[in-house]
Design a protein around this motif. Structure first.
Motif, PDB file in Angstrom:
ATOM      1  N   GLU A   1      -2.513   6.909   9.644  1.00  0.00           N
ATOM      2  CA  GLU A   1      -3.120   6.908   8.300  1.00  0.00           C
ATOM      3  C   GLU A   1      -4.522   7.488   8.379  1.00  0.00           C
ATOM      4  OE1 GLU A   1      -1.113   2.868   6.335  1.00  0.00           O
ATOM      5  OE2 GLU A   1      -3.214   2.862   6.927  1.00  0.00           O
TER       6      GLU A   1
ATOM      7  N   GLY B   1       0.079  -0.029 -11.332  1.00  0.00           N
ATOM      8  CA  GLY B   1      -0.073   1.154 -10.506  1.00  0.00           C
ATOM      9  C   GLY B   1      -1.519   1.303 -10.074  1.00  0.00           C
ATOM     10  N   ILE B   2      -1.735   1.688  -8.814  1.00  0.00           N
ATOM     11  CA  ILE B   2      -3.099   1.987  -8.367  1.00  0.00           C
ATOM     12  C   ILE B   2      -3.556   3.211  -9.151  1.00  0.00           C
ATOM     13  CG2 ILE B   2      -4.520   2.686  -6.410  1.00  0.00           C
ATOM     14  CD1 ILE B   2      -2.626   1.241  -4.580  1.00  0.00           C
ATOM     15  N   PRO B   3      -4.698   3.131  -9.840  1.00  0.00           N
ATOM     16  CA  PRO B   3      -5.116   4.261 -10.675  1.00  0.00           C
ATOM     17  C   PRO B   3      -5.429   5.489  -9.839  1.00  0.00           C
ATOM     18  CG  PRO B   3      -6.852   2.629 -10.544  1.00  0.00           C
ATOM     19  CD  PRO B   3      -5.666   2.043  -9.846  1.00  0.00           C
ATOM     20  N   GLU B   4      -5.236   6.662 -10.425  1.00  0.00           N
ATOM     21  CA  GLU B   4      -5.436   7.901  -9.695  1.00  0.00           C
ATOM     22  C   GLU B   4      -6.880   8.037  -9.230  1.00  0.00           C
ATOM     23  OE1 GLU B   4      -4.887  11.454 -11.948  1.00  0.00           O
ATOM     24  OE2 GLU B   4      -4.187  12.559 -10.205  1.00  0.00           O
TER      25      GLU B   4
ATOM     26  N   THR C   1       3.489   1.727  -1.709  1.00  0.00           N
ATOM     27  CA  THR C   1       4.246   1.867  -2.959  1.00  0.00           C
ATOM     28  C   THR C   1       3.393   2.389  -4.100  1.00  0.00           C
ATOM     29  OG1 THR C   1       3.693  -0.367  -3.618  1.00  0.00           O
ATOM     30  CG2 THR C   1       5.691  -0.093  -2.326  1.00  0.00           C
ATOM     31  N   GLY C   2       2.070   2.418  -3.917  1.00  0.00           N
ATOM     32  CA  GLY C   2       1.204   2.845  -5.014  1.00  0.00           C
ATOM     33  C   GLY C   2       0.968   1.737  -6.020  1.00  0.00           C
TER      34      GLY C   2
ATOM     35  N   ARG D   1       0.792  -1.230   0.000  1.00  0.00           N
ATOM     36  CA  ARG D   1       0.000   0.000   0.000  1.00  0.00           C
ATOM     37  C   ARG D   1       0.826   1.283   0.000  1.00  0.00           C
ATOM     38  NH1 ARG D   1       0.345  -1.790   5.072  1.00  0.00           N
ATOM     39  NH2 ARG D   1       0.259  -0.371   6.849  1.00  0.00           N
TER      40      ARG D   1
ATOM     41  N   THR E   1       4.518   9.248   2.128  1.00  0.00           N
ATOM     42  CA  THR E   1       3.228   8.563   1.994  1.00  0.00           C
ATOM     43  C   THR E   1       2.101   9.519   2.340  1.00  0.00           C
ATOM     44  OG1 THR E   1       4.282   6.494   2.628  1.00  0.00           O
ATOM     45  CG2 THR E   1       1.889   6.552   2.701  1.00  0.00           C
TER      46      THR E   1
ATOM     47  N   TYR F   1      -5.749   4.428  -0.349  1.00  0.00           N
ATOM     48  CA  TYR F   1      -4.442   3.941  -0.762  1.00  0.00           C
ATOM     49  C   TYR F   1      -3.746   5.067  -1.515  1.00  0.00           C
ATOM     50  CZ  TYR F   1      -5.240  -0.996   0.272  1.00  0.00           C
ATOM     51  OH  TYR F   1      -5.452  -2.206   0.908  1.00  0.00           O
ATOM     52  N   ALA F   2      -2.434   5.199  -1.327  1.00  0.00           N
ATOM     53  CA  ALA F   2      -1.692   6.183  -2.110  1.00  0.00           C
ATOM     54  C   ALA F   2      -1.587   5.653  -3.535  1.00  0.00           C
ATOM     55  CB  ALA F   2      -0.301   6.371  -1.517  1.00  0.00           C
ATOM     56  N   THR F   3      -2.148   6.373  -4.506  1.00  0.00           N
ATOM     57  CA  THR F   3      -2.092   5.899  -5.887  1.00  0.00           C
ATOM     58  C   THR F   3      -0.720   6.200  -6.464  1.00  0.00           C
ATOM     59  OG1 THR F   3      -2.786   7.960  -6.914  1.00  0.00           O
ATOM     60  CG2 THR F   3      -4.521   6.492  -6.110  1.00  0.00           C
ATOM     61  N   LEU F   4      -0.356   5.460  -7.488  1.00  0.00           N
ATOM     62  CA  LEU F   4       0.980   5.642  -8.068  1.00  0.00           C
ATOM     63  C   LEU F   4       1.167   7.047  -8.635  1.00  0.00           C
ATOM     64  CD1 LEU F   4       3.615   4.190  -8.423  1.00  0.00           C
ATOM     65  CD2 LEU F   4       2.824   3.294 -10.599  1.00  0.00           C
ATOM     66  N   PRO F   5       0.211   7.592  -9.427  1.00  0.00           N
ATOM     67  CA  PRO F   5       0.386   8.962  -9.912  1.00  0.00           C
ATOM     68  C   PRO F   5       0.573   9.960  -8.771  1.00  0.00           C
ATOM     69  CG  PRO F   5      -1.432   7.910 -11.048  1.00  0.00           C
ATOM     70  CD  PRO F   5      -1.022   6.986  -9.956  1.00  0.00           C
ATOM     71  N   ASN F   6      -0.159   9.767  -7.662  1.00  0.00           N
ATOM     72  CA  ASN F   6      -0.030  10.701  -6.545  1.00  0.00           C
ATOM     73  C   ASN F   6       1.304  10.557  -5.837  1.00  0.00           C
ATOM     74  OD1 ASN F   6      -2.422  11.909  -7.028  1.00  0.00           O
ATOM     75  ND2 ASN F   6      -3.578  10.828  -5.453  1.00  0.00           N
ATOM     76  N   ILE F   7       1.844   9.341  -5.789  1.00  0.00           N
ATOM     77  CA  ILE F   7       3.173   9.163  -5.209  1.00  0.00           C
ATOM     78  C   ILE F   7       4.197   9.900  -6.049  1.00  0.00           C
ATOM     79  CG2 ILE F   7       5.005   7.474  -4.808  1.00  0.00           C
ATOM     80  CD1 ILE F   7       2.977   5.567  -3.785  1.00  0.00           C
TER      81      ILE F   7
END
Lengths: 478, 235
Positions: free
Chosen positions: B42, A235-238, A144-145, A142, B76, B191-197
């Motif tokens: 969190e 990747g977890i979508p935005e 890492t995205g 969680r 995070t 959850y932290a999304t990849l684009p936001n990270i």
């Protein structure tokens, strides 16, 4: 009298030998896995002889709990030497009776091997042991995205999901296990440790040699014990947006699905619930959806594009006679919109309290879906079977959640005949008898009809080559 | 609304890890063990970000105390929606003995320096289970506190807090500025999304030392020993 005595003596001598042999084998197991790693307790054996299907419990003779691939290999060598059947066990959440020990033997419960190994964030891959479940992995990831999107519903072991080639509601966008396993570590029947794509290898694509990885994906424990799986992450979508829409007919719902896929909308889930299911959900959750075929949709993408994706979809559904289109982006409202779909299993069970539920699993090309659903519903009504329908319509896969009284032999027989007719109906439409649950115990005859004699011969040849003594999960798949 | 919210985030051993006691019994094994943000922190971050999304507060600042690694935890929080971060550098022996009293002094000093209107913390950390930092911070600042919050509503310059207590739910109204500590049912953290990270990498984290804030982080507590609980009876 004399003859009886001598027979008795022979019998006791053989029995003693048998008991001595069993004790010796248990002792050998314990020397590998420790005292706590071997159990013959009846409760433990029963726990490991059933899964979440309607098949009766078939407990193994002993359950072992190896802690490493070295222990799995050592135990397999012992079993191989003594010709003992071996049955791998992950979380016991299968739906086709795959863990039943038909010929007794040794159940390899792999839950003590529960490490997440080798996460490579920039390469989008991770290696896991069999005790890691899909929710466990996603929780680990969680920060890492990243996530592993194959979602079969249950919190199943990822290696178990590889063994049954699992799929789920997200398959329309992210694929099934077949597309998302890069490498496997497998222990074969004689204890050999095999790396299907080479040890430690994880390129995103390869054309090197025979595709052994996908030979073992879906082999349901009949070719070897999976002890590691290297998985493809995403990747977890935005942004995630959910929507619901009602339709006047199954045809209009499926037409919309096809057009949504053709429009290139970033759809992640398209779930279909028929009117019987919607009715059950309304009653279970005190909702008031129109009692008519309904689509539940979910979009994944960037926040900026969501609005556009939703309007394109709304237009498509409207052109097909859809109504009551509702959508939401925030998690709470999305949860409420999708509650009907999430609780479908329980809503179906609630239709007839005290009964059990069995899920069918056929999958056909999408264009044949309206026909097969209509014919199946007619069959259900004709035979007085309670079978609300929920389906991953984007894949052409649907489940009849049949609710039946297991103590009524007439009903059990009617349901059994119905499921055979349904499977054959799907096969006649260029489909498959099982889209995601596997062959397990109950669909072996259907497998023969589906793939044909030549393919079965090849499968039997592969099985004979990898497991000549037929010790790996005997009685399943083939 | 021009309110600024400080959120405390603590880096702890991940909740899913099986804890092992060090052979010398001075503590638990932390080397090579997975760490992540304390689950209650969190929830605190999620609540702060929700307030910002409702446009009730202007800025969310994530704060963590510890060595270099705590920057991951701050990142995070930034990926979840915090605007900027503050890393209070504490390392070595000072970090081993860092506890609620020292952290609350740090937060009190930061609250004044940053002119914060609201501090949201997790109700407790899953490693020490102290459940003290929020309360001590409020006392040092002489601010009202809404602890064990399962619901927080901003009403003009007052805060309505529903608290989970033994007897059920207690609703209180407190003035701002205030300290709130988050309980389990306050929200479900995103959850932290990849684009936001990726976007969070551009957000700023400022470094500050406790001495700069006039805080002495020495501890008067000494850990004598850490032992594994005796196993319950086995069948």
């Amino acid at each position: 009298m004399y003859r009886t005595l001598s027979c008795l003596k022979t019998f006791l001598r053989l029995e003693n030998k048998h008991i001595l042999k069993r004790t010796m084998i248990k002792f050998t197991f314990r020397s590998v896995s420790g005292d706590e790693g071997v159990s013959v307790g009846s409760a433990v054996r029963e726990q490991h002889g059933r899964d979440e299907s309607v098949h009766i419990c078939r407990p193994p003779d002993v359950v072992v709990f190896p802690r490493s691939v070295e222990e799995v290999s050592a135990l397999a060598k012992i079993c191989h030497h003594h010709q003992l059947p071996m049955i791998p066990f992950g979380t016991g959440t299968g739906l086709e009776g795959g863990v039943g020990a038909l010929k007794g033997g040794v159940c390899f419960s792999l839950r003590k091997m529960e490490q997440v190994l080798d996460l490579h964030q920039e390469d989008f891959d991770v290696t896991v042991e069999p005790g890691v479940t899909r929710k466990g992995l996603n929780s680990y990831l969680r920060d890492t995205g990243l996530w592993f999107p194959v979602d079969p519903g249950a919190d199943a072991s990822l290696c178990g999901m590889a063994a049954t080639s699992a799929s789920g509601t997200n398959a329309v966008r992210y694929g099934t296990m077949r597309e998302n396993v890069l490498n496997l570590e497998v222990v074969l029947a004689d204890g050999t440790v095999l790396h299907t794509a080479g040890k430690g290898r994880r390129p995103r694509k390869t054309s090197a040699g025979y595709n052994l990885t996908n030979l073992f994906v879906g082999s349901e424990g009949t070719l070897g014990i999976i002890t590691k799986a290297t998985l493809r992450l995403y990747g977890i979508p935005e942004s995630m947006v959910s929507a619901v829409c009602s339709f006047p007919s199954v045809q209009s719902a499926v037409d919309s699905t096809v057009q949504i896929l053709q429009a290139g909308v970033s759809i992640a889930r398209i779930e279909f619930l028929d009117d019987v299911m919607i009715n059950a959900c309304n009653r279970f959750n005190n909702l008031s959806y129109a009692v008519t075929p309904t689509l539940f949709l979910e979009f994944h993408g960037s926040s900026k594009s969501m609005q556009e994706q939703v309007s394109i979809t709304e237009e498509i559904t409207r052109d097909n006679g859809g109504s009551d289109f509702a959508w939401a982006e925030d998690e709470e409202t999305r949860g409420r919109l999708w509650k009907a779909r999430h609780d479908a299993w329980y809503a179906a069970l609630a239709l007839r309290p005290g009964c059990k539920a069995y899920s069918t699993d056929v999958c056909v090309p999408i264009s044949r879906l309206p026909q097969i659903i209509v014919e199946t519903k007619e069959d259900l009504i004709r035979n007085n079977i309670t079978g609300p329908i929920a389906g991953h319509v984007g894949d052409g896969n649907f489940h009849c959640l049949i609710v039946l009284d297991p103590n009524d032999p007439d009903e059990v027989q009617r349901v059994h005949s119905f499921t055979e007719r349904l499977a054959r109906r799907a096969l006649a439409m260029d489909g498959t008898c099982t889209g995601e649950h596997g062959i397990g115990l109950g669909k072996r005859a259907l497998l023969r009809e589906e793939v044909g004699p030549s393919a079965i011969e090849v499968m039997l040849g592969l099985k004979a080559s990898l497991d000549p003594k037929n010790l790996m999960n005997p009685g399943k798949v083939l | 609304m021009s309110a600024r919210v400080l959120v405390g985030v603590k880096r702890v051993i991940d909740y899913a890890v099986k804890i092992r006691v060090k052979p010398d019994r001075t503590g638990v094994v932390t080397d090579g063990v997975k760490h992540s943000m304390n689950p209650f922190c969190e929830i605190a971050v999620e609540e702060a970000v929700k307030l910002k999304e409702k446009k009730l507060v202007k800025e969310v600042v994530a704060v963590s105390c510890g060595p270099q690694q705590v920057q991951e935890t701050i990142r995070t929080a930034l990926a979840m929606g915090a605007d900027r971060g503050i890393h209070v550098e504490v390392s070595g022996k000072d970090y081993e003995t860092l506890g609620p009293l020292q952290v609350s002094k740090i937060f009190a000093a930061l609250a004044k320096k940053e002119q914060a209107d609201l501090i949201i913390l997790g109700k407790q950390a899953i490693d020490d289970d102290c459940n003290q930092t929020g309360q001590m911070t409020a006392a040092l600042l002489d601010w009202p506190q809404g602890t064990f919050a399962s619901e927080v509503t901003l009403e003009a310059d007052k805060l309505k807090v529903v608290r989970e207590i033994d007897g059920g739910l207690e609703t209180i109204k407190i003035n701002l500025p205030a300290v709130v500590t988050a309980d389990l049912r306050l929200n479900t953290p995103r959850y932290a999304t990849l684009p936001n990270i990726m976007k969070a990498k551009k957000k700023k984290i400022t470094n500050v030392k406790p001495a700069d804030l006039g805080v002495d982080v020495s501890s008067r507590l000494e850990v004598l020993k850490v032992e594994k609980l005796k196993e319950a009876g086995r069948i």
